[in-house]
Design a protein around this motif. Structure first.
Motif, PDB file in Angstrom:
ATOM      1  N   ALA B  83       0.820  -1.217   0.000  1.00 39.99           N
ATOM      2  CA  ALA B  83       0.000   0.000   0.000  1.00 39.99           C
ATOM      3  C   ALA B  83       0.851   1.263   0.000  1.00 39.99           C
ATOM      4  CB  ALA B  83      -0.923   0.006   1.221  1.00 39.99           C
ATOM      5  N   THR B  84       2.147   1.104   0.048  1.00 39.13           N
ATOM      6  CA  THR B  84       3.036   2.269   0.138  1.00 39.13           C
ATOM      7  C   THR B  84       4.139   2.156  -0.911  1.00 39.13           C
ATOM      8  OG1 THR B  84       4.309   1.126   1.833  1.00 39.13           O
ATOM      9  CG2 THR B  84       2.616   2.678   2.602  1.00 39.13           C
ATOM     10  N   GLU B  85       4.968   3.198  -0.970  1.00 39.52           N
ATOM     11  CA  GLU B  85       5.987   3.232  -2.021  1.00 39.52           C
ATOM     12  C   GLU B  85       7.070   2.177  -1.803  1.00 39.52           C
ATOM     13  OE1 GLU B  85       8.621   6.600  -2.337  1.00 39.52           O
ATOM     14  OE2 GLU B  85       8.445   7.043  -0.221  1.00 39.52           O
ATOM     15  N   ALA B  86       7.811   1.914  -2.867  1.00 29.70           N
ATOM     16  CA  ALA B  86       8.874   0.903  -2.832  1.00 29.70           C
ATOM     17  C   ALA B  86      10.145   1.516  -2.255  1.00 29.70           C
ATOM     18  CB  ALA B  86       9.105   0.359  -4.250  1.00 29.70           C
ATOM     19  N   TYR B  87      10.053   1.915  -0.995  1.00 30.13           N
ATOM     20  CA  TYR B  87      11.184   2.520  -0.309  1.00 30.13           C
ATOM     21  C   TYR B  87      11.313   1.856   1.061  1.00 30.13           C
ATOM     22  CZ  TYR B  87      14.576   5.959   1.175  1.00 30.13           C
ATOM     23  OH  TYR B  87      15.742   6.536   1.602  1.00 30.13           O
ATOM     24  N   PRO B  88      12.544   1.575   1.522  1.00 25.65           N
ATOM     25  CA  PRO B  88      12.698   0.847   2.790  1.00 25.65           C
ATOM     26  C   PRO B  88      12.052   1.589   3.970  1.00 25.65           C
ATOM     27  CG  PRO B  88      14.780   0.913   1.597  1.00 25.65           C
ATOM     28  CD  PRO B  88      13.842   1.832   0.876  1.00 25.65           C
ATOM     29  N   SER B  89      11.242   0.868   4.722  1.00 27.89           N
ATOM     30  CA  SER B  89      10.611   1.435   5.912  1.00 27.89           C
ATOM     31  C   SER B  89      11.614   1.405   7.065  1.00 27.89           C
ATOM     32  CB  SER B  89       9.388   0.598   6.282  1.00 27.89           C
ATOM     33  OG  SER B  89       9.832  -0.688   6.708  1.00 27.89           O
ATOM     34  N   ARG B  90      11.241   2.021   8.155  1.00 29.17           N
ATOM     35  CA  ARG B  90      12.093   1.957   9.359  1.00 29.17           C
ATOM     36  C   ARG B  90      12.345   0.512   9.756  1.00 29.17           C
ATOM     37  NH1 ARG B  90       9.790   5.858  13.796  1.00 29.17           N
ATOM     38  NH2 ARG B  90       8.934   3.840  14.316  1.00 29.17           N
ATOM     39  N   THR B  91      11.274  -0.300   9.653  1.00 27.38           N
ATOM     40  CA  THR B  91      11.401  -1.724   9.998  1.00 27.38           C
ATOM     41  C   THR B  91      12.388  -2.421   9.066  1.00 27.38           C
ATOM     42  OG1 THR B  91       9.045  -1.581  10.518  1.00 27.38           O
ATOM     43  CG2 THR B  91      10.026  -3.760  10.538  1.00 27.38           C
ATOM     44  N   ASP B  92      12.286  -2.109   7.781  1.00 29.07           N
ATOM     45  CA  ASP B  92      13.207  -2.720   6.802  1.00 29.07           C
ATOM     46  C   ASP B  92      14.662  -2.408   7.156  1.00 29.07           C
ATOM     47  OD1 ASP B  92      11.119  -3.712   5.273  1.00 29.07           O
ATOM     48  OD2 ASP B  92      11.036  -1.935   4.002  1.00 29.07           O
ATOM     49  N   VAL B 106       9.419  -3.929  -4.126  1.00 31.37           N
ATOM     50  CA  VAL B 106       8.415  -3.832  -5.182  1.00 31.37           C
ATOM     51  C   VAL B 106       7.144  -3.329  -4.529  1.00 31.37           C
ATOM     52  CG1 VAL B 106       7.041  -5.116  -6.874  1.00 31.37           C
ATOM     53  CG2 VAL B 106       9.405  -5.794  -6.441  1.00 31.37           C
ATOM     54  N   SER B 107       6.537  -2.306  -5.085  1.00 23.52           N
ATOM     55  CA  SER B 107       5.245  -1.878  -4.564  1.00 23.52           C
ATOM     56  C   SER B 107       4.140  -2.382  -5.479  1.00 23.52           C
ATOM     57  CB  SER B 107       5.150  -0.359  -4.446  1.00 23.52           C
ATOM     58  OG  SER B 107       3.829  -0.028  -4.028  1.00 23.52           O
ATOM     59  N   THR B 108       3.117  -2.962  -4.844  1.00 20.98           N
ATOM     60  CA  THR B 108       1.961  -3.457  -5.605  1.00 20.98           C
ATOM     61  C   THR B 108       0.730  -2.589  -5.365  1.00 20.98           C
ATOM     62  OG1 THR B 108       1.479  -5.004  -3.790  1.00 20.98           O
ATOM     63  CG2 THR B 108       2.762  -5.858  -5.640  1.00 20.98           C
ATOM     64  N   ARG B 109       0.973  -1.351  -4.881  1.00 22.38           N
ATOM     65  CA  ARG B 109      -0.185  -0.493  -4.549  1.00 22.38           C
ATOM     66  C   ARG B 109      -0.991  -0.139  -5.787  1.00 22.38           C
ATOM     67  NH1 ARG B 109       2.768   5.283  -2.960  1.00 22.38           N
ATOM     68  NH2 ARG B 109       4.302   5.251  -4.630  1.00 22.38           N
ATOM     69  N   ASP B 110      -0.321  -0.037  -6.934  1.00 25.28           N
ATOM     70  CA  ASP B 110      -1.021   0.245  -8.187  1.00 25.28           C
ATOM     71  C   ASP B 110      -1.039  -1.030  -9.035  1.00 25.28           C
ATOM     72  OD1 ASP B 110      -1.653   0.955 -10.853  1.00 25.28           O
ATOM     73  OD2 ASP B 110      -0.940   2.998 -10.531  1.00 25.28           O
ATOM     74  N   PRO B 111      -2.246  -1.539  -9.362  1.00 24.28           N
ATOM     75  CA  PRO B 111      -2.302  -2.811 -10.102  1.00 24.28           C
ATOM     76  C   PRO B 111      -1.738  -2.714 -11.517  1.00 24.28           C
ATOM     77  CG  PRO B 111      -4.529  -1.998  -9.605  1.00 24.28           C
ATOM     78  CD  PRO B 111      -3.566  -1.035  -8.990  1.00 24.28           C
ATOM     79  N   GLN B 112      -1.637  -1.491 -12.058  1.00 28.76           N
ATOM     80  CA  GLN B 112      -1.129  -1.337 -13.430  1.00 28.76           C
ATOM     81  C   GLN B 112       0.382  -1.061 -13.452  1.00 28.76           C
ATOM     82  OE1 GLN B 112      -3.570  -2.080 -15.300  1.00 28.76           O
ATOM     83  NE2 GLN B 112      -5.253  -1.619 -13.900  1.00 28.76           N
TER      84      GLN B 112
END
Lengths: 101, 138
Positions: B83-92, B106-112
């Motif tokens: 649901a969010t951008e393909a950028y490392p989170s604090r947890t990552d 990989v972000s799957t927030r946009d199906p296209q």
């Protein structure tokens, strides 16, 4: 005889680059204390104090031979000469926070 | 820079789409020191969560041993954000434990639209790098 402990890449600075080291102890807790004498700082990467008791860090996996020690007895897991202990940081993360993580 | 072949790139995206809305995760193994991501290994997300992933500890041990036997290392460690951008989170960043690996998000927030990005994560510092997709590895 001793217990072989396999060290992940990220912790090898504590072991002078060695992939495996040897230690002694009757339990995992004793083994980690023994290792810390020769490899200072190693134990603290695996064990943390929470609420006055020592426990394994949640995102560090420790295995006795093939078994995750969390299912054996954690730090009080008995270890025997000839066994292999493997330390492996969990591959984990994710977009959201994790409770207590 | 991360260079990977189109087949592996597609396999990672397909895995991320398939597991959506949960996060997908896995590695691409390669010979030690080669920096060549050659062997795609999708892993189960033991957390089965849309916001968190973790390799199953037993499966991870088996895979790490297998790589040891084959003189391989995890060249790429990938997971999806759903649901969010393909950028490392604090947890990552907090749990990144392979300083030699390319961390692919990989972000799957946009199906296209495909968002496929790669990073080095070393001692809490995130550095994005270019991703080059080729028809076959050099």
């Amino acid at each position: 005889m001793a217990i072989e402990v396999r060290i992940p890449t990220i912790l090898r600075p504590h072991t002078g680059g060695e992939k495996a080291v040897e230690g002694e102890g009757a339990t995992l807790d004793e083994l980690l204390a023994d290792l810390d004498v020769r490899h200072p700082g190693l134990r603290a990467r695996v064990v943390e104090e929470k609420g006055g008791t020592n426990q394994l860090r949640r995102f560090v996996n420790v295995y006795l031979d093939d078994e995750d020690v969390r299912f054996l007895g954690g730090l009080s897991t008995p270890v025997a000469d000839g066994a292999t202990v493997t330390i492996l940081p969990a591959v984990a993360g994710g977009a959201g926070g994790v409770a207590g993580g | 820079m991360l260079t990977l072949d189109r087949h592996t790139y597609e396999a990672i995206v397909t895995h991320a789409r398939r597991d959506h809305p949960d996060e997908a995760c896995g590695i691409v193994a390669g010979s030690v020191g080669s920096d060549r991501p050659q062997r795609f290994v999708p892993m189960a997300n033991a957390e089965r969560s849309p916001t968190f992933y973790r390799f199953d500890p037993r499966e991870q041990l088996a895979l790490w041993r297998e790589m040891d036997d084959r003189d391989e290392e995890p060249v790429v460690i990938y997971h999806s954000h759903t649901a969010t951008e393909a950028y490392p989170s604090r947890t990552d960043v907090k749990y990144a434990a392979e300083p030699g690996a390319h961390y692919v998000l990989v972000s799957t927030r946009d199906p296209q639209e495909v968002e496929f990005r790669s990073y080095r994560i070393t001692e809490g510092v995130v550095a994005e790098e270019e991703v080059q997709v080729v028809s076959a590895l050099p």
